[in-house]
Design a protein around this motif. Structure first.
Motif, PDB file in Angstrom:
ATOM      1  N   GLU A 152       0.771  -0.471  -0.200  1.00  0.00           N
ATOM      2  CA  GLU A 152      -0.135  -0.486   0.284  1.00  0.00           C
ATOM      3  C   GLU A 152       0.927   1.421   0.484  1.00  0.00           C
ATOM      4  OE1 GLU A 152      -3.989  -2.011   1.982  1.00  0.00           O
ATOM      5  OE2 GLU A 152      -2.237  -0.468   3.943  1.00  0.00           O
TER       6      GLU A 152
ATOM      7  N   TYR B 239       0.770   3.769  -2.843  1.00  0.00           N
ATOM      8  CA  TYR B 239       0.795   5.335  -2.828  1.00  0.00           C
ATOM      9  C   TYR B 239       1.491   5.945  -3.027  1.00  0.00           C
ATOM     10  CZ  TYR B 239      -0.915   9.577  -0.361  1.00  0.00           C
ATOM     11  OH  TYR B 239      -1.141  11.129  -0.411  1.00  0.00           O
TER      12      TYR B 239
ATOM     13  N   LYS C 228       0.718   9.309  -5.944  1.00  0.00           N
ATOM     14  CA  LYS C 228       1.820  10.857  -6.112  1.00  0.00           C
ATOM     15  C   LYS C 228       2.294  10.993  -6.951  1.00  0.00           C
ATOM     16  CE  LYS C 228       1.557  13.435  -2.285  1.00  0.00           C
ATOM     17  NZ  LYS C 228       2.190  14.046  -0.979  1.00  0.00           N
TER      18      LYS C 228
ATOM     19  N   LEU D  87      -5.946   1.006   0.534  1.00  0.00           N
ATOM     20  CA  LEU D  87      -5.785   1.923   0.381  1.00  0.00           C
ATOM     21  C   LEU D  87      -7.198   3.101   0.189  1.00  0.00           C
ATOM     22  CD1 LEU D  87      -2.562   3.015  -1.925  1.00  0.00           C
ATOM     23  CD2 LEU D  87      -2.544   3.217   0.989  1.00  0.00           C
TER      24      LEU D  87
ATOM     25  N   TRP E  68      -7.289   6.964   1.791  1.00  0.00           N
ATOM     26  CA  TRP E  68      -6.486   7.641   1.396  1.00  0.00           C
ATOM     27  C   TRP E  68      -6.422   8.361   0.096  1.00  0.00           C
ATOM     28  CZ3 TRP E  68      -1.136   9.200   3.613  1.00  0.00           C
ATOM     29  CH2 TRP E  68      -1.257   8.619   4.914  1.00  0.00           C
TER      30      TRP E  68
ATOM     31  N   LEU F 290      -6.295  11.812  -4.467  1.00  0.00           N
ATOM     32  CA  LEU F 290      -5.782  11.898  -3.421  1.00  0.00           C
ATOM     33  C   LEU F 290      -6.870  11.872  -2.143  1.00  0.00           C
ATOM     34  CD1 LEU F 290      -2.051  12.925  -4.176  1.00  0.00           C
ATOM     35  CD2 LEU F 290      -3.265  10.381  -3.510  1.00  0.00           C
TER      36      LEU F 290
END
Length: 105
Positions: free
Chosen positions: A32, A36, A40, A74, A79, A97
């Motif tokens: 995860e 992420y 990003k 996530l 998240w 996000l």
């Protein structure tokens, strides 16, 4: 926000120290965390809600089943949010996000 390409321009992923030491970050699995960071990486400051993540980007890093499980984790932990469901050949999923645990800059 637009980015100009130049010899001295380096792209990076911003994760604040506050995020890295938070209990929410520590509760994520390693897959995860990696997922992420890759989501990003594709965030450019103006495309939140339209952030693509292709399974091919993580080929050699994790199996497709592991990536799928990480994305679901996530989402369930708050998240990210899936804004567009992709298909196998034509479209890919888009993500947002949430900024709940990490600053979006």
């Amino acid at each position: 926000m637009s980015f100009r390409k130049s010899k001295n321009h380096r792209r990076f992923v911003l994760l604040e120290c506050q995020t890295l030491v938070s209990d929410a970050w520590k509760a994520l699995t390693q897959s995860e965390m990696i997922t992420y960071i890759y989501i990003k990486k594709n965030f450019n400051g103006g495309n939140n809600g339209q952030i693509p993540l292709k399974y091919l980007e993580l080929t050699g890093i994790m199996a497709p089943a592991t990536l799928s499980k990480a994305l679901k984790g996530l989402q369930s932990k708050g998240w990210i949010e899936k804004t567009q469901h992709g298909g196998m050949f034509r479209y890919f999923c888009l993500y947002k996000l949430t900024g709940q645990y990490d600053a979006i800059k």
